[in-house]
Design a protein around this motif. Structure first.
Motif, PDB file in Angstrom:
ATOM      1  N   UNK A  85      40.571  47.126  47.599  1.00 15.76           N
ATOM      2  CA  UNK A  85      41.907  47.610  47.964  1.00 15.76           C
ATOM      3  C   UNK A  85      42.933  47.240  46.883  1.00 15.76           C
ATOM      4  N   UNK A  86      42.609  47.580  45.671  1.00 16.72           N
ATOM      5  CA  UNK A  86      43.476  47.210  44.553  1.00 16.72           C
ATOM      6  C   UNK A  86      44.813  47.932  44.616  1.00 16.72           C
ATOM      7  N   UNK A  87      45.843  47.241  44.155  1.00 18.05           N
ATOM      8  CA  UNK A  87      47.199  47.758  44.155  1.00 18.05           C
ATOM      9  C   UNK A  87      47.733  47.779  42.715  1.00 18.05           C
ATOM     10  N   UNK A  88      48.707  48.622  42.440  1.00 20.27           N
ATOM     11  CA  UNK A  88      49.277  48.650  41.074  1.00 20.27           C
ATOM     12  C   UNK A  88      49.762  47.281  40.613  1.00 20.27           C
ATOM     13  N   UNK A  89      50.243  46.467  41.543  1.00 20.90           N
ATOM     14  CA  UNK A  89      50.728  45.139  41.163  1.00 20.90           C
ATOM     15  C   UNK A  89      49.610  44.172  40.801  1.00 20.90           C
ATOM     16  N   UNK A  90      48.360  44.576  40.977  1.00 19.14           N
ATOM     17  CA  UNK A  90      47.227  43.758  40.527  1.00 19.14           C
ATOM     18  C   UNK A  90      46.935  43.980  39.037  1.00 19.14           C
ATOM     19  N   UNK A  91      47.620  44.929  38.413  1.00 20.60           N
ATOM     20  CA  UNK A  91      47.421  45.204  37.006  1.00 20.60           C
ATOM     21  C   UNK A  91      47.764  43.977  36.161  1.00 20.60           C
ATOM     22  N   UNK A  92      46.804  43.537  35.352  1.00 17.33           N
ATOM     23  CA  UNK A  92      46.985  42.326  34.554  1.00 17.33           C
ATOM     24  C   UNK A  92      45.736  42.105  33.701  1.00 17.33           C
TER      25      UNK A  92
END
Length: 128
Positions: A85-92
């Motif tokens: 359930x990845x979210x854009x805010x997990x981008x890193x």
């Protein structure tokens, strides 16, 4: 000291999944607490998850609890981070790290300074 190499990053749509792997060299891997951190552009490196040497204890940042799972296979000298359930805010950029200490993190989250060995990082990008 252990040498750490991450893999498994990539580009995924929101709601998707990725599994990161971290391969360690050295015969003492099974004695280390292992952790995952991440760093987004312009932000500090932050704690994501950690697992004790026996896998009997795990701890997660509130932002990933219920979505990410850390695990390890001491026979393969590898630690994993399953991300659902990845979210854009997990981008890193995601970093694997090893903590040689023997005390678990009671009453606190792990800090970067607890970890003495770091991998080079793997990019995770989540599109909306």
């Amino acid at each position: 000291q252990v040498q750490l190499v991450e893999s498994g990053g990539g580009l995924v749509q929101a709601g998707g999944s990725l599994r990161l792997s971290c391969a360690a060299s050295g015969r003492t891997f099974s004695t280390y607490t292992m952790g995952w951190f991440r760093q987004a552009p312009g932000k500090e490196r932050e704690f994501v998850a950690a697992i004790s040497w026996s896998a009997g204890d795990t701890i997660y940042a509130e932002s990933v609890k219920g979505r990410f799972t850390i695990s390890r296979d001491n026979a393969k000298n590898t630690v994993y981070l399953q991300m659902n359930n990845l979210k854009p805010e997990d981008t890193a950029v995601y970093y694997c790290a090893a903590d040689p200490g023997s005390t678990w993190y009671k009453y606190r989250y792990p800090a970067k300074t607890d970890f003495s060995s770091w991998g080079q990082g793997t990019q995770v990008t989540v599109s909306s």
